[in-house]
Design an enzyme around this catalytic site. Structure first.
Site, PDB file in Angstrom:
ATOM      1  N   ARG A  66     -40.976 -38.184 102.112  1.00 37.10           N
ATOM      2  CA  ARG A  66     -40.260 -38.979 101.104  1.00 37.10           C
ATOM      3  C   ARG A  66     -40.519 -40.441 101.422  1.00 37.10           C
ATOM      4  NH1 ARG A  66     -34.234 -38.215  98.958  1.00 37.10           N
ATOM      5  NH2 ARG A  66     -35.385 -36.623  97.816  1.00 37.10           N
ATOM      6  N   HIS A 106     -40.753 -36.017  91.660  1.00 36.91           N
ATOM      7  CA  HIS A 106     -40.033 -35.224  92.661  1.00 36.91           C
ATOM      8  C   HIS A 106     -40.286 -33.750  92.322  1.00 36.91           C
ATOM      9  CE1 HIS A 106     -37.246 -34.076  95.660  1.00 36.91           C
ATOM     10  NE2 HIS A 106     -36.208 -34.824  95.344  1.00 36.91           N
ATOM     11  N   ARG A 127     -29.825 -33.542 100.937  1.00 37.17           N
ATOM     12  CA  ARG A 127     -30.199 -32.210 100.461  1.00 37.17           C
ATOM     13  C   ARG A 127     -31.672 -31.882 100.658  1.00 37.17           C
ATOM     14  NH1 ARG A 127     -26.199 -33.252  97.849  1.00 37.17           N
ATOM     15  NH2 ARG A 127     -27.233 -35.235  97.622  1.00 37.17           N
ATOM     16  N   THR A 128     -32.543 -32.789 100.226  1.00 39.53           N
ATOM     17  CA  THR A 128     -33.960 -32.431 100.215  1.00 39.53           C
ATOM     18  C   THR A 128     -34.445 -32.191 101.641  1.00 39.53           C
ATOM     19  OG1 THR A 128     -34.247 -33.734  98.216  1.00 39.53           O
ATOM     20  CG2 THR A 128     -36.249 -33.146  99.397  1.00 39.53           C
ATOM     21  N   LYS A 173     -41.235 -51.172 112.346  1.00 40.16           N
ATOM     22  CA  LYS A 173     -42.001 -52.140 113.151  1.00 40.16           C
ATOM     23  C   LYS A 173     -43.195 -52.664 112.379  1.00 40.16           C
ATOM     24  CE  LYS A 173     -41.186 -49.515 117.391  1.00 40.16           C
ATOM     25  NZ  LYS A 173     -41.916 -48.755 118.415  1.00 40.16           N
TER      26      LYS A 173
END
Ligand code: NCD
Length: 384
Positions: free
Chosen positions: A102, A130, A52-53, A81
């Site tokens: 995020r 958030h 969703r975000t 990596k």
């Protein structure tokens, strides 16, 4: 000057109300905004799972006429990596006009904002905050209930590792709502959230909750967060019929539970029987999603089930946010300066804090909480 969006506390009340109004205007006539960010380029860097975000940010950017580049799979990004966030951000800041990030570690967005020449928007930093989900939640509550002031909101579920309620509890009390936090034992709201409520003039009390007998088994204990000017007194909170305006449910954040916490007892499932209890009859049910098994699917067509409307509200709200940070709409106000930093702070011991995982890029920084204890400026956990 660029303006990042890192924590809900970085926004003034005026900013939040303006974003809610802007999102409402956009939802009413989205086409009128379809050229607002013509030619602008957004980078979305998601180093933790998201549906969703990320998609609502990308839909928002495209619907404003902008374009998007994305790195959505931690396994295919250079983080796999061994690249540090600090290095990734220095580059991406040269590729795009804004970054939506995020990251699994608390404080990551604040670090990114320090290093990036372009605005950074926090789309979730570990179990910490958030803020854009909170803006979506507040916008949804205004649409569903017509106001924030005077609302009674129950937060329900994993309130310790779920980051959405950390931003939401602080915002709701700022706008005059009362919050009752009910959580699985051991998954209570962190102290730094309660401190934030107190610092903004609100009050906090441990209460025994009456009115849920038959649902939760006896009288559960909860934490009552009252807005400024409304004292919380009694040790027992009697939930009156129709008292609850919104029930905000969260899932158990399995990915953040420390090992050995497998035996946690879940709170009862939210279903039609639960919502028939007198205090909840008028309550809308919100959930940041994804839902796992906290809300029964037979509730989905109940008019009080607002979680899919809430997810849909993510696009107009994120259009409002991107327009504000990228200059299409009036800019956000300068963030408050916050408590004075404490020099020579000891290093943060939280393994999920960006100060612990990228110490070369992150100076140890702390501030004094109202109780005098030092807290890490990146993840807000106590340093002792
Ligand atoms: C939440 C998150 O990622 O914190 N989801 C979302 O952004 N809508 C909640 C969750 O994952 O449980």
């Amino acid at each position: 000057m660029k303006r990042d969006l890192i924590a809900i506390g970085d926004l003034s009340d005026r900013d939040i109300l303006r974003l809610i109004a802007q999102a409402g205007d956009i939802a009413a006539d989205p086409k009128a905004f379809s050229r607002a960010l013509d030619g602008a380029l957004l980078a979305t860097l998601f180093l933790e799972p998201s549906t969703r975000t990320r998609l609502s940010f990308e839909a928002a950017m495209l619907r404003l006429g902008g374009r998007v580049i994305t790195s959505a799979d931690p396994k295919t990004s250079s983080a796999a990596k061994g690249e540090t966030l600090a290095d990734s951000i220095r580059m991406i800041g040269a590729y795009a006009d804004a970054i939506v990030l995020r990251h699994p570690h608390a404080g990551a967005a604040r670090l990114a904002a320090r290093l990036s020449p372009v605005p950074v928007v926090n789309a979730g930093d570990g179990g910490h905050e958030h803020p854009t989900q909170t803006l979506v939640d507040l916008f949804t509550l205004v649409r569903e209930k017509g106001r924030l002031d005077g609302l009674f909101v129950v937060l329900y579920g994993d309130l310790r590792f779920g980051r959405t309620t950390h931003s939401l509890a602080r915002a709701l009390t700022r706008f005059g709502a009362t919050v009752l936090a009910l959580s699985e034992p051991g998954l209570h709201l962190p102290d730094y959230v309660l401190d934030g409520v107190r610092q903004a003039g609100g009050s906090v009390a441990d209460v025994e909750v009456s009115g849920l007998e038959g649902l939760v088994g006896g009288r559960p204990r909860g934490t009552l967060l009252a807005p400024p000017g409304r004292a919380v007194g009694n040790a027992t909170l009697f939930l009156a019929p129709d008292q609850v305006d919104a029930l905000y449910v969260t899932r158990l954040q399995k990915e953040r539970l420390p090992s050995g916490s497998g035996g946690l007892r879940a709170l009862p499932l939210i279903d039609r029987v639960f919502l028939e209890a007198a205090p909840f009859r008028r309550a809308v049910v919100l959930h940041p999603l994804p839902r796992v098994d906290e809300i029964h699917r037979t509730l989905d067509d109940d008019p009080r089930a607002a979680y899919f409307r809430q997810a849909a509200a993510g696009v107009p709200m994120r259009m409002a946010i991107l327009g504000a940070v990228l200059g299409a709409f009036p800019p956000l106000e300068a963030p408050p300066t916050g408590p004075a930093p404490v020099l020579d702070a000891p290093p943060c011991g939280e393994s999920a804090c960006i100060a612990a995982t990228e110490p070369h890029a992150v100076p140890a920084e702390a501030f004094a909480a109202p109780d005098g204890r030092l807290r890490c400026a990146w993840c807000e956990h106590p340093l002792d």
